[in-house]
Design an enzyme around this catalytic site. Structure first.
Site, PDB file in Angstrom:
ATOM      1  N   TYR A 127      -0.949  -1.889  10.098  1.00  0.00           N
ATOM      2  CA  TYR A 127      -1.206  -2.189   8.677  1.00  0.00           C
ATOM      3  C   TYR A 127       0.075  -1.992   7.860  1.00  0.00           C
ATOM      4  CZ  TYR A 127      -3.385  -1.582   4.000  1.00  0.00           C
ATOM      5  OH  TYR A 127      -3.733  -1.672   2.679  1.00  0.00           O
ATOM      6  N   SER A 160       0.838  -1.197   0.000  1.00  0.00           N
ATOM      7  CA  SER A 160       0.000   0.000   0.000  1.00  0.00           C
ATOM      8  C   SER A 160       0.873   1.247   0.000  1.00  0.00           C
ATOM      9  CB  SER A 160      -0.882   0.025   1.253  1.00  0.00           C
ATOM     10  OG  SER A 160      -1.543   1.257   1.351  1.00  0.00           O
TER      11      SER A 160
HETATM   12  P1  NAP Z   1     -11.915  -5.023   0.001  1.00  0.00           P
HETATM   13  O1  NAP Z   1     -12.807  -4.297  -0.925  1.00  0.00           O
HETATM   14  O2  NAP Z   1     -12.166  -4.974   1.480  1.00  0.00           O
HETATM   15  O3  NAP Z   1     -11.878  -6.558  -0.472  1.00  0.00           O
HETATM   16  C1  NAP Z   1     -11.051  -7.459   0.230  1.00  0.00           C
HETATM   17  C2  NAP Z   1     -11.110  -8.824  -0.396  1.00  0.00           C
HETATM   18  O4  NAP Z   1     -10.200  -9.672   0.331  1.00  0.00           O
HETATM   19  C3  NAP Z   1     -12.480  -9.467  -0.321  1.00  0.00           C
HETATM   20  O5  NAP Z   1     -12.717 -10.195  -1.496  1.00  0.00           O
HETATM   21  C4  NAP Z   1     -12.355 -10.404   0.879  1.00  0.00           C
HETATM   22  O6  NAP Z   1     -13.157 -11.557   0.749  1.00  0.00           O
HETATM   23  C5  NAP Z   1     -10.908 -10.817   0.766  1.00  0.00           C
HETATM   24  N1  NAP Z   1     -10.349 -11.298   2.029  1.00  0.00           N
HETATM   25  C6  NAP Z   1     -10.216 -10.640   3.198  1.00  0.00           C
HETATM   26  N2  NAP Z   1      -9.648 -11.432   4.118  1.00  0.00           N
HETATM   27  C7  NAP Z   1      -9.407 -12.621   3.496  1.00  0.00           C
HETATM   28  C8  NAP Z   1      -8.841 -13.848   3.911  1.00  0.00           C
HETATM   29  N3  NAP Z   1      -8.400 -14.016   5.167  1.00  0.00           N
HETATM   30  N4  NAP Z   1      -8.768 -14.865   3.012  1.00  0.00           N
HETATM   31  C9  NAP Z   1      -9.211 -14.701   1.741  1.00  0.00           C
HETATM   32  N5  NAP Z   1      -9.769 -13.546   1.298  1.00  0.00           N
HETATM   33  C10 NAP Z   1      -9.859 -12.543   2.171  1.00  0.00           C
HETATM   34  O7  NAP Z   1     -10.395  -4.567  -0.179  1.00  0.00           O
HETATM   35  P2  NAP Z   1      -9.659  -3.869  -1.440  1.00  0.00           P
HETATM   36  O8  NAP Z   1      -9.706  -2.410  -1.233  1.00  0.00           O
HETATM   37  O9  NAP Z   1     -10.141  -4.452  -2.706  1.00  0.00           O
HETATM   38  O10 NAP Z   1      -8.141  -4.316  -1.149  1.00  0.00           O
HETATM   39  C11 NAP Z   1      -7.456  -5.270  -1.919  1.00  0.00           C
HETATM   40  C12 NAP Z   1      -5.975  -5.188  -1.580  1.00  0.00           C
HETATM   41  O11 NAP Z   1      -5.484  -3.899  -1.916  1.00  0.00           O
HETATM   42  C13 NAP Z   1      -5.634  -5.393  -0.090  1.00  0.00           C
HETATM   43  O12 NAP Z   1      -4.467  -6.153   0.027  1.00  0.00           O
HETATM   44  C14 NAP Z   1      -5.410  -3.973   0.412  1.00  0.00           C
HETATM   45  O13 NAP Z   1      -4.563  -3.939   1.551  1.00  0.00           O
HETATM   46  C15 NAP Z   1      -4.786  -3.347  -0.818  1.00  0.00           C
HETATM   47  N6  NAP Z   1      -4.914  -1.882  -0.867  1.00  0.00           N
HETATM   48  C16 NAP Z   1      -6.146  -1.297  -0.938  1.00  0.00           C
HETATM   49  C17 NAP Z   1      -6.226   0.089  -0.964  1.00  0.00           C
HETATM   50  C18 NAP Z   1      -7.548   0.812  -1.016  1.00  0.00           C
HETATM   51  O14 NAP Z   1      -7.566   2.033  -0.826  1.00  0.00           O
HETATM   52  N7  NAP Z   1      -8.674   0.153  -1.255  1.00  0.00           N
HETATM   53  C19 NAP Z   1      -5.052   0.862  -0.937  1.00  0.00           C
HETATM   54  C20 NAP Z   1      -3.832   0.221  -0.868  1.00  0.00           C
HETATM   55  C21 NAP Z   1      -3.758  -1.161  -0.838  1.00  0.00           C
HETATM   56  P3  NAP Z   1     -14.410 -11.856   1.713  1.00  0.00           P
HETATM   57  O15 NAP Z   1     -15.387 -10.734   1.553  1.00  0.00           O
HETATM   58  O16 NAP Z   1     -14.904 -13.158   1.216  1.00  0.00           O
HETATM   59  O17 NAP Z   1     -13.852 -11.921   3.119  1.00  0.00           O
END
Ligand code: NAP
Length: 244
Positions: free
Chosen positions: A152, A139
């Site tokens: 985090y 991130s």
């Molecule tokens: P999100 O919308 O909350 O989606 C998270 C996904 O991860 C969901 O499909 C969830 O599935 C799955 N997940 C969570 N815990 C899990 C586990 N223990 N095993 C398997 N699947 C799991 O998050 P996002 O924003 O798309 O984030 C995706 C990635 O990008 C993450 O690594 C996050 O740290 C990174 N990121 C995001 C941002 C941002 O601003 N959004 C910025 C920087 C980095 P379920 O619903 O089935 O639990």
């Protein structure tokens, strides 16, 4: 016709992971959509991809659990074949000042973000096809150093460290291992728990003056797993509109 390559995307039921699954399916991959809890969303995405004529499956596994990760790879291999592309997108963010972080929250964050990545990388070392690609997720929060992000950021710093060594340990296999480190992206992970004012402040921060969309990140992953990125290895790509 040559059979499609196989991509396994963790945490692909929602958010960035779902956009990556859609993008890689459009790129011609057969896609395995991992989820932990959101079965309905994962199944709905599989149905959409099938309607578009793509090969796709949903596969449940908590990435924090090594046995479930092993079973996930076995299920994908049985249904689609050996994996060519692993995208370690699954992650959680629950900001809290370090002093207020419980043991349980520390464990949950590291177990999902860091151990989850470790679990899939360890399996991939044995199972990924030569010539494959791995993309891990960090991130841009890591370089912003905002209060509330200590745990985090630490969990994601570890992911960057794993990536840079693992890329070297795969010498001779023609497998690249890189990191995408998004800035704020409009998904539940970022939006939940923030006021409209806080969201607007984040959206103004990059010189491109908007939040990232899941598709912005999916296109970066598409590049890293595609033929044009074959010489990019062990790198961290901060996709954030110029925020940092
Ligand atoms: P999100 O919308 O909350 O989606 C998270 C996904 O991860 C969901 O499909 C969830 O599935 C799955 N997940 C969570 N815990 C899990 C586990 N223990 N095993 C398997 N699947 C799991 O998050 P996002 O924003 O798309 O984030 C995706 C990635 O990008 C993450 O690594 C996050 O740290 C990174 N990121 C995001 C941002 C941002 O601003 N959004 C910025 C920087 C980095 P379920 O619903 O089935 O639990």
């Amino acid at each position: 016709m040559t059979p499609p390559k196989i991509a396994l995307v963790t945490g692909a039921s929602r958010g960035i992971g779902a956009a990556i699954a859609q993008q890689l399916a459009s790129d011609g991959f057969a896609v395995a959509i991992n989820y932990a809890h959101s079965q309905a969303e994962a199944d709905a995405l599989v149905a959409v991809l099938h309607d578009q004529g793509h090969q796709a499956m949903a596969v449940q596994a908590d990435v924090a659990d090594a046995a479930q990760v092993r079973a996930m790879f076995e299920a994908v291999e049985s249904a689609l074949g050996r994996v060519d592309v692993l995208v370690n997108n699954a992650g959680i963010l629950k900001p809290a000042p370090l002093a207020d972080t419980s043991d349980a929250l520390f464990d949950q964050t590291f177990n999902t973000n860091t151990r989850g990545t470790f679990n899939t990388l360890r399996e991939a070392a044995q199972r990924l096809n030569d010539g494959g690609r791995i993309v891990n997720f960090s991130s841009t929060a890591l370089v912003l150093k905002l209060p509330g992000y200590a745990i985090y950021n630490a969990s994601k710093a570890a992911v960057e460290a794993l990536t840079q060594v693992f890329a070297k340990e795969l010498r001779g296999r023609n497998i690249t291992v890189n990191v995408v480190a998004p800035g704020p992206v409009a998904t539940g992970l970022f939006l939940n728990g923030k006021t409209p004012e806080q969201i607007a402040t984040f959206a103004k921060m990059p010189p491109l003056e908007r939040l990232g969309q899941p598709e912005d990140i999916a296109q970066v992953v598409s590049f890293l797993v595609g033929p044009q990125a074959g010489w990019v290895n062990g790198q961290v790509l901060r996709a954030n509109g110029g925020l940092a």
